[in-house]
Scaffold this active site. Structure first.
Site, PDB file in Angstrom:
ATOM      1  N   ASN A  17      12.623 -18.961   8.303  1.00 43.05           N
ATOM      2  CA  ASN A  17      13.816 -18.626   7.501  1.00 43.05           C
ATOM      3  C   ASN A  17      13.633 -17.274   6.813  1.00 43.05           C
ATOM      4  O   ASN A  17      14.578 -16.483   6.736  1.00 43.05           O
ATOM      5  CB  ASN A  17      14.109 -19.723   6.468  1.00 43.05           C
ATOM      6  CG  ASN A  17      14.919 -20.846   7.081  1.00 43.05           C
ATOM      7  OD1 ASN A  17      16.114 -20.686   7.347  1.00 43.05           O
ATOM      8  ND2 ASN A  17      14.280 -21.974   7.338  1.00 43.05           N
ATOM      9  N   HIS A 113      17.551 -27.081   2.722  1.00 43.50           N
ATOM     10  CA  HIS A 113      16.970 -28.379   3.060  1.00 43.50           C
ATOM     11  C   HIS A 113      17.494 -28.781   4.443  1.00 43.50           C
ATOM     12  O   HIS A 113      18.686 -28.629   4.717  1.00 43.50           O
ATOM     13  CB  HIS A 113      17.372 -29.419   2.001  1.00 43.50           C
ATOM     14  CG  HIS A 113      16.741 -30.752   2.235  1.00 43.50           C
ATOM     15  ND1 HIS A 113      15.443 -31.038   1.842  1.00 43.50           N
ATOM     16  CD2 HIS A 113      17.212 -31.862   2.846  1.00 43.50           C
ATOM     17  CE1 HIS A 113      15.157 -32.282   2.193  1.00 43.50           C
ATOM     18  NE2 HIS A 113      16.205 -32.809   2.798  1.00 43.50           N
TER      19      HIS A 113
END
Ligand code: GRF
Length: 220
Positions: A17, A113
């Site tokens: 990420n 998440h």
């Protein structure tokens, strides 16, 4: 606060990420902020190499190296301050953020998440365990959620979600991969929207002002 907001990315491992955010920055898709620091609780986190390859300073914050948790937290806040960090972006950071840090960055600290929160969040719901739980529950869809970080684990207000299907033959790994690809799209897009927003938020419950229901994404 600086005009181009200065962002610290926190990670513990792979850093895909972080890589997606840095790539978005390089490609001009993330212009409202600049990734100015990468923090990790693990010296051997691969994500630190990703940061270094992009010329981003890194800081390894190991709480056990300090005499007390308070000193560890004060030191971290000092490092963030020294780098003039406006926003903290958690990207695969696997430790609880100290309350003093969530307080200092309230409304400027977010997490991603790998599930559709509030489902499959909370203690123990990290990594593969999340996708295994989704499969065990017989869900037909999963996805990822970007949310504000508060002192209640995975319970801060939802900012954005992307839904992906759960396919009949999915394993935890194949589902994880599908969700991860969605994360790599959603995080840079959402960060750009948040940082470019006229919203001045000092409360962790603020959400983006404009819903953008495109491509299966929900901005709440
Ligand atoms: C991602 O699945 C993210 O949702 C979760 O931790 C994982 C980190 O992956 N919080 P990476 O280190 O960014 O590759």
């Amino acid at each position: 606060m600086s005009v181009v907001q200065r962002v610290a990315v926190f990670l513990s491992g792979r850093g895909s990420n972080a890589a997606a955010l840095l790539q978005a920055q390089q490609q001009g898709r993330l212009t409202a902020g600049r990734i100015a620091l990468v923090v990790s609780n693990r010296a051997n986190a691969a994500g630190l190499q990703v940061a270094a390859a992009h010329g981003v300073p890194t800081y390894v914050w190991r709480t056990v190296a300090f005499e007390s948790p308070t000193l560890a937290t004060t030191t971290l806040l000092g490092v963030l301050n020294a780098h003039a960090i406006d926003w903290v972006v958690l990207a695969g950071y696997d430790r609880i953020i100290p309350a003093a840090v969530t307080a200092a960055y309230a409304g400027h600290i977010i997490n991603i998440h790998p599930s559709l929160l509030p489902k499959f969040g909370g203690r123990g719901m990290i990594g593969r365990a999340v996708h295994q739980a989704v499969l065990a529950a017989g869900e037909t869809e999963s996805g990822c959620t970007i949310h504000w970080v508060t002192d209640a684990l995975d319970e801060g207000g939802i900012i954005a979600q992307t839904r992906v299907p759960v396919l009949p033959n999915d394993s935890a790994d194949s589902l994880a991969q599908r969700v991860l690809e969605a994360e790599h799209q959603l995080y840079p897009e959402t960060l750009q929207r948040l940082l470019g927003s006229s919203l001045t938020c000092h409360e962790a419950t603020h959400v983006l002002p404009t819903p953008v229901p495109t491509g299966g994404k929900e901005f709440k």
